[in-house]
Design a protein around this motif. Structure first.
Motif, PDB file in Angstrom:
ATOM      1  N   UNK A 227      69.482  12.359  34.609  1.00  0.00           N
ATOM      2  CA  UNK A 227      70.047  12.752  33.322  1.00  0.00           C
ATOM      3  C   UNK A 227      69.123  13.765  32.652  1.00  0.00           C
ATOM      4  N   UNK A 228      67.830  13.506  32.712  1.00  0.00           N
ATOM      5  CA  UNK A 228      66.856  14.410  32.088  1.00  0.00           C
ATOM      6  C   UNK A 228      66.843  15.773  32.774  1.00  0.00           C
ATOM      7  N   UNK A 229      67.100  15.807  34.060  1.00  0.00           N
ATOM      8  CA  UNK A 229      67.077  17.063  34.803  1.00  0.00           C
ATOM      9  C   UNK A 229      68.310  17.911  34.557  1.00  0.00           C
ATOM     10  N   UNK A 230      69.366  17.326  34.052  1.00  0.00           N
ATOM     11  CA  UNK A 230      70.616  18.071  33.864  1.00  0.00           C
ATOM     12  C   UNK A 230      70.437  19.273  32.957  1.00  0.00           C
ATOM     13  N   UNK A 231      69.706  19.110  31.856  1.00  0.00           N
ATOM     14  CA  UNK A 231      69.497  20.236  30.943  1.00  0.00           C
ATOM     15  C   UNK A 231      68.772  21.391  31.635  1.00  0.00           C
ATOM     16  N   UNK A 232      67.803  21.059  32.457  1.00  0.00           N
ATOM     17  CA  UNK A 232      67.065  22.087  33.196  1.00  0.00           C
ATOM     18  C   UNK A 232      67.978  22.797  34.180  1.00  0.00           C
ATOM     19  N   UNK A 233      68.784  22.029  34.894  1.00  0.00           N
ATOM     20  CA  UNK A 233      69.701  22.620  35.870  1.00  0.00           C
ATOM     21  C   UNK A 233      70.719  23.509  35.160  1.00  0.00           C
ATOM     22  N   UNK A 234      71.254  23.056  34.041  1.00  0.00           N
ATOM     23  CA  UNK A 234      72.210  23.857  33.278  1.00  0.00           C
ATOM     24  C   UNK A 234      71.563  25.161  32.827  1.00  0.00           C
ATOM     25  N   UNK A 235      70.330  25.096  32.350  1.00  0.00           N
ATOM     26  CA  UNK A 235      69.635  26.303  31.894  1.00  0.00           C
ATOM     27  C   UNK A 235      69.446  27.293  33.037  1.00  0.00           C
TER      28      UNK A 235
ATOM     29  N   UNK B 144      71.237  27.535  35.809  1.00  0.00           N
ATOM     30  CA  UNK B 144      72.546  28.068  36.183  1.00  0.00           C
ATOM     31  C   UNK B 144      72.992  29.132  35.187  1.00  0.00           C
ATOM     32  N   UNK B 145      72.771  28.895  33.908  1.00  0.00           N
ATOM     33  CA  UNK B 145      73.151  29.880  32.894  1.00  0.00           C
ATOM     34  C   UNK B 145      72.345  31.176  33.044  1.00  0.00           C
ATOM     35  N   UNK B 146      71.060  31.060  33.353  1.00  0.00           N
ATOM     36  CA  UNK B 146      70.239  32.251  33.586  1.00  0.00           C
ATOM     37  C   UNK B 146      70.735  33.027  34.793  1.00  0.00           C
ATOM     38  N   UNK B 147      71.034  32.313  35.863  1.00  0.00           N
ATOM     39  CA  UNK B 147      71.528  32.981  37.062  1.00  0.00           C
ATOM     40  C   UNK B 147      72.879  33.638  36.810  1.00  0.00           C
TER      41      UNK B 147
ATOM     42  N   UNK C  93      75.060  40.752  34.553  1.00  0.00           N
ATOM     43  CA  UNK C  93      74.359  42.013  34.273  1.00  0.00           C
ATOM     44  C   UNK C  93      74.339  42.886  35.521  1.00  0.00           C
ATOM     45  N   UNK C  94      73.997  42.289  36.641  1.00  0.00           N
ATOM     46  CA  UNK C  94      73.927  43.053  37.895  1.00  0.00           C
ATOM     47  C   UNK C  94      75.306  43.581  38.291  1.00  0.00           C
ATOM     48  N   UNK C  95      76.320  42.753  38.099  1.00  0.00           N
ATOM     49  CA  UNK C  95      77.678  43.163  38.417  1.00  0.00           C
ATOM     50  C   UNK C  95      78.102  44.348  37.532  1.00  0.00           C
ATOM     51  N   UNK C  96      77.724  44.303  36.263  1.00  0.00           N
ATOM     52  CA  UNK C  96      78.047  45.397  35.344  1.00  0.00           C
ATOM     53  C   UNK C  96      77.314  46.679  35.747  1.00  0.00           C
TER      54      UNK C  96
END
Length: 51
Positions: free
Chosen positions: A26-34, A36-39, A45-48
C-alpha cells in the motif's frame, strides 16, 4: 530470536508478516503512481517533439 515451535506461533508470525507485506505494498503505491506519471509525461513530451 527464540525458536518458533508451535503451530500457533508459526501462524502468528505468518499473520504478522502478511500484514507487514500488505502495508508495504500500500505504501509503495504512491511511489509507483508517481513514477508512472513521470514516465507518461516524458512520453507525451517526446511524442510531441517527434510530431
Amino acid at each position: 530470536m527464540p525458536g518458533i515451535d508451535s503451530l500457533e506461533e508459526i501462524c502468528g508470525w505468518l499473520g504478522t508478516f502478511r500484514e507487514r507485506l500488505r502495508i508495504a505494498h500500500v505504501e509503495e503505491r504512491d511511489t509507483v503512481v508517481a513514477v508512472v506519471q513521470q514516465l507518461e509525461a516524458r512520453y507525451l513530451i517526446r511524442r510531441a517533439e517527434l510530431s
